[in-house]
Design an enzyme around this catalytic site. Structure first.
Site, PDB file in Angstrom:
ATOM      1  CG  ASP A  80      -7.481 -11.935   3.646  1.00 42.15           C
ATOM      2  OD1 ASP A  80      -7.084 -11.219   4.586  1.00 42.15           O
ATOM      3  OD2 ASP A  80      -8.687 -12.038   3.345  1.00 42.15           O
TER       4      ASP A  80
ATOM      5  CB  SER B  73      -5.349   7.279  12.226  1.00 45.47           C
ATOM      6  OG  SER B  73      -5.940   8.483  11.805  1.00 45.47           O
TER       7      SER B  73
ATOM      8  CE1 TYR C 131       1.910   5.740  10.630  1.00 45.28           C
ATOM      9  CE2 TYR C 131       0.221   5.221   9.027  1.00 45.28           C
ATOM     10  CZ  TYR C 131       1.332   4.848   9.742  1.00 45.28           C
ATOM     11  OH  TYR C 131       1.861   3.604   9.564  1.00 45.28           O
TER      12      TYR C 131
ATOM     13  CG  ASN D 207      -5.720  -9.014   0.253  1.00 41.98           C
ATOM     14  OD1 ASN D 207      -5.349  -7.838   0.281  1.00 41.98           O
ATOM     15  ND2 ASN D 207      -6.892  -9.401   0.725  1.00 41.98           N
TER      16      ASN D 207
ATOM     17  CG  ASN E 119      -4.052  14.947   7.138  1.00 43.00           C
ATOM     18  OD1 ASN E 119      -4.155  14.941   8.357  1.00 43.00           O
ATOM     19  ND2 ASN E 119      -5.095  15.057   6.343  1.00 43.00           N
TER      20      ASN E 119
ATOM     21  CB  SER F  53      -7.902  -5.956  -1.020  1.00 46.88           C
ATOM     22  OG  SER F  53      -7.496  -5.100   0.015  1.00 46.88           O
TER      23      SER F  53
ATOM     24  N   GLY G 210       0.821  -1.218   0.000  1.00 51.75           N
ATOM     25  CA  GLY G 210       0.000   0.000   0.000  1.00 51.75           C
ATOM     26  C   GLY G 210       0.853   1.266   0.000  1.00 51.75           C
TER      27      GLY G 210
ATOM     28  CB  THR H  48      -8.917   9.583  12.925  1.00 55.83           C
ATOM     29  OG1 THR H  48     -10.284   9.926  12.853  1.00 55.83           O
ATOM     30  CG2 THR H  48      -8.778   8.098  13.026  1.00 55.83           C
TER      31      THR H  48
ATOM     32  CE  LYS I  33      -5.836   2.710  10.928  1.00 62.74           C
ATOM     33  NZ  LYS I  33      -4.884   1.679  10.476  1.00 62.74           N
TER      34      LYS I  33
ATOM     35  CE1 TYR J 137      -8.534   4.005   8.724  1.00 63.85           C
ATOM     36  CE2 TYR J 137      -8.991   6.226   9.508  1.00 63.85           C
ATOM     37  CZ  TYR J 137      -8.097   5.264   9.084  1.00 63.85           C
ATOM     38  OH  TYR J 137      -6.758   5.555   9.038  1.00 63.85           O
TER      39      TYR J 137
END
Ligand code: UFG
Length: 338
Positions: free
Chosen positions: A58, A124, A177, A32, A179, A34, A10, A126, A153, A149
């Protein structure tokens, strides 16, 4: 030393792989695809002159994933695997809870069985509750989160802390993290979201390259210096180096530590649009639109803990972020698709 990256193909995983390879580590990627491309492996080989070992698996499928641990002596795991779209998580919350938590439990159970004692998690900003004052510090309260989401986390942070408490020889680092933006300097790897991007920088990049007509700026009436939202944008290469520093720290410590990875500075949407226009040599067309639900006006990191404890600091500027994002986008207008 061998480092396993779950979700390593990713955006953040691939840049971390590049930094680890450059620092001399052996890298194994379990992914995987995705939401990523196998082409990342060729690109990493071009950058580092060394190809990570790949398992197309996966991570939530524990019995399939176990082969990675059985066939390799893994010293450290950096756990990136998981779904990451805020909006999608609101539409299909169970998919997010199922996938993100299963990926983590499978990884931790294997880490336990194969006695891997160094673990880094991709968390994150967030997780900080909306009530906190900026800048966000690691010891501030977390939750409530504004979307599933974010909750995944936060729940995963707790799972890791509990596992770590039960296993005295284990060392976990939770990286929050802010941004992440930009791309590798080579333009060979970068962010390649599927479909229409949700996040600001990939959206600006698509407008700049002519694939989308105009950027919609969500809100120009926030209580910020120009009315648009303010965030702490961090170059993905600085972020990747933060993982290398965190891993070195984990190797020499026990228990769980949390670190913000940001620059400590906030930029507005309009400032980012202006900086990107400078990088690509023409203004990026935009129009104002209503606020996006769930967005906060302004937040950025307090980065002192990572500076002091990890000896890590973000070094690249907003101009560097835009230059590298544009370099990646203009060389790869269709991302990894040939
Ligand atoms: N924005 C626009 N137009 C767009 C996209 C974004 O104006 O088309 C604005 C947003 O309103 C916000 C800023 O640009 O003010 C940044 O938005 P992003 O979607 O790029 O990033 P967020 O801060 O909303 O979200 C990021 C990560 C999430 C993470 C969150 C909190 O993408 O994974 O930070 O840490 F959960």
């Amino acid at each position: 030393m061998t480092v396993l990256l779950t979700g390593g193909a990713g955006y953040i995983g691939s840049h971390t792989a590049a930094e680890l390879l450059a620092a001399g580590y052996d890298v194994i990627i379990a992914d995987n695809f995705s939401n990523s491309s196998p082409a990342v492996l060729d690109r990493l080989e071009q950058i580092a002159w060394k190809r990570p070992k790949l398992y197309n698996v996966d991570v939530s499928d524990k019995s399939a994933f176990e082969r990675v641990f059985a066939e390799n002596k893994i010293d450290s795991v950096i756990h990136f695997a998981g779904y990451k779209s805020v909006g999608e998580s609101v539409r299909v919350p169970l998919n997010y809870y199922r996938n993100n938590i299963d990926c983590t439990l499978a990884t931790l159970e294997l880490v336990d069985k194969y006695s891997v004692n160094s673990f880094i998690f991709s968390s994150s900003a967030t997780v900080y509750g909306a009530e906190n004052e900026v800048p966000y510090r690691e010891d501030m309260r977390v939750g409530p989160c504004s979307n599933p989401y974010g909750w995944t986390k936060l729940f995963i942070e707790q799972i890791i802390k509990d596992f770590s408490s039960a296993k005295p020889e284990f060392s976990a680092v939770l990286l929050r993290y802010f941004n992440p933006v930009g791309a590798h300097r080579s333009g060979l790897i970068g962010e390649d979201p599927r479909g229409i991007p949700n996040n600001l920088m990939p959206y600006i990049s698509k407008v700049a390259v002519g694939a989308l007509p105009v950027l919609k700026i969500f809100g120009n009436d926030y209580p910020t210096r120009d009315g648009t939202g303010v965030r702490d944008y961090i170059h993905v290469i600085d972020l990747a180096k933060g993982h290398v520093a965190a891993m070195r720290f984990a190797e020499n410590n026990r228990g769980t530590e949390v670190f913000n990875l940001g620059t400590g500075k906030g930029e507005s949407v309009l400032e980012m649009v202006g900086a990107f226009g400078n990088a690509c040599g023409r203004p990026v067309p935009y129009e104002f639109a209503p606020r996006r639900s769930g967005d906060l006006p302004e937040y950025y990191a307090d980065v002192r803990k990572a500076n002091e404890v990890l000896g890590w600091k973000a070094e690249l500027s907003v101009a560097d972020m835009c230059r590298d994002a544009w370099n990646w986008q203009s060389r790869n207008p269709n991302g990894y698709e040939e």
